[in-house]
Design an enzyme around this catalytic site. Structure first.
Site, mmCIF file in Angstrom:
data_model
loop_
_atom_site.group_PDB
_atom_site.id
_atom_site.type_symbol
_atom_site.label_atom_id
_atom_site.label_comp_id
_atom_site.label_asym_id
_atom_site.label_seq_id
_atom_site.Cartn_x
_atom_site.Cartn_y
_atom_site.Cartn_z
ATOM 1 N N HIS A 1 -7.164 65.312 -37.029
ATOM 2 C CA HIS A 1 -8.335 64.785 -36.328
ATOM 3 C C HIS A 1 -9.591 65.627 -36.559
ATOM 4 O O HIS A 1 -10.698 65.165 -36.279
ATOM 5 C CB HIS A 1 -8.060 64.729 -34.818
ATOM 6 C CG HIS A 1 -6.977 63.795 -34.433
ATOM 7 N ND1 HIS A 1 -7.101 62.425 -34.507
ATOM 8 C CD2 HIS A 1 -5.718 64.028 -33.975
ATOM 9 C CE1 HIS A 1 -5.980 61.854 -34.103
ATOM 10 N NE2 HIS A 1 -5.123 62.805 -33.769
ATOM 11 N N GLU B 1 5.242 59.540 -32.254
ATOM 12 C CA GLU B 1 4.121 59.058 -31.439
ATOM 13 C C GLU B 1 3.833 57.573 -31.644
ATOM 14 O O GLU B 1 2.726 57.108 -31.355
ATOM 15 C CB GLU B 1 2.867 59.892 -31.707
ATOM 16 C CG GLU B 1 2.602 60.250 -33.145
ATOM 17 C CD GLU B 1 1.515 61.299 -33.304
ATOM 18 O OE1 GLU B 1 0.775 61.567 -32.342
ATOM 19 O OE2 GLU B 1 1.402 61.851 -34.408
ATOM 20 N N ASP C 1 -0.633 58.993 -28.102
ATOM 21 C CA ASP C 1 -0.515 57.892 -29.062
ATOM 22 C C ASP C 1 0.693 57.022 -28.774
ATOM 23 O O ASP C 1 0.646 55.794 -28.968
ATOM 24 C CB ASP C 1 -0.428 58.450 -30.488
ATOM 25 C CG ASP C 1 -1.772 58.877 -31.023
ATOM 26 O OD1 ASP C 1 -2.738 58.094 -30.903
ATOM 27 O OD2 ASP C 1 -1.879 59.992 -31.554
#
Length: 261
Positions: free
Chosen positions: A49, A154, A180
């Site tokens: 990210h 996830e 997630d």
């Protein structure tokens, strides 16, 4: 000096509970010393990210030399272009996000392990070997034995294929990405009760049956004790940004309370 002394994998084998933090922003080579003094066992630098790159890691990772706290990197995907240079920086392990199949994590093992287990390329001209015994067989065996591989579950598909994923030799930790996962399942992200809490407990129980360590991220440290009996031994307490923000808010709030008094 042996870089693999007190490796995270060794400590997990000794049934220690390790506590770490995600690093999303700070590139200071001194952060390792700060986290070490604060008592953290590991720091996960996020390339999924965030904007960390290999050049950043070359300046960051040396700051952990001699520390009990170890650096890990969350790579954005299973690919040689991310695995090889990041490992050669001298990190203590890799985290793979969004694992959904046995084939995906088997490829990660191949890229992470030296022959004859995998197909990682070898060089002694990169930082990962500068603090190690410069003997090829000794080093490659030690690296294969001590570098940590963390698989993140996830998504619904990852949860459905959990047994097949954990059956792949070389997976050390299964880490539930509950945020997630809650989106993928379409349920509330609540670790205290409900579908996500049930899913996390199931992941940890299955992991224990395969001899794999359970891991997860906890905004509320008080919940850690709830999952410890299920096999939780690899804990993150969110990110350095959240810890910094909480400290900053605490200081301001204290001043504001003083003014009202």
């Amino acid at each position: 000096m042996n870089y693999f002394n007190d490796s995270l994998k060794t400590r997990l084998r000794n049934d220690e509970t390790l506590t770490g933090i995600f690093v999303n922003e700070f590139r200071s080579p001194n952060l390792g010393l700060l986290l070490d003094q604060a008592g953290y066992d590991f720091a996960i630098y996020c390339m999924e990210h965030c904007t960390f790159n290999t050049h950043d890691l070359l300046h960051i990772v040396p700051g952990y030399r001699g520390c009990r706290c170890k650096p890990i990197v969350r790579v954005p995907m299973v690919s040689r272009e991310f695995f090889q240079p990041v490992l050669d920086c001298g990190v203590n392990g890799l985290m793979v996000p969004m694992v959904e199949s046995a084939a995906q994590i088997a490829e990660a093992v191949q890229l992470m392990k030296y022959p004859p287990v995998g197909r990682r390329g070898l060089t002694f001209c990169a930082p990962h070997t500068w603090y190690a015994v410069p003997d090829q067989k000794t080093y490659t065996q030690a690296a294969n034995d001590h570098l940590l591989l963390v698989a993140q579950i996830e998504t619904r598909r990852g949860l459905e294929n959990l047994e097949e994923i954990l059956a792949v030799p070389g997976v050390d930790v299964v880490f539930v990405g509950n945020t997630d996962l809650s989106q993928s399942l379409g349920v509330e992200n609540d670790l205290s009760a409900g579908p996500i809490a049930d899913a996390v407990r199931r992941v940890f129980r299955v992991a224990k049956s395969f001899g794999v360590v359970g891991g997860g991220n906890f905004l509320d440290p008080a919940l850690v004790s709830e999952y410890y009996p299920e096999g939780l031994r690899f804990v993150t307490l969110d990110s350095e940004i959240e810890r910094l923000a909480a400290g900053l808010r605490s200081g301001i709030q204290a001043v504001q309370r003083g003014r009202k008094g």
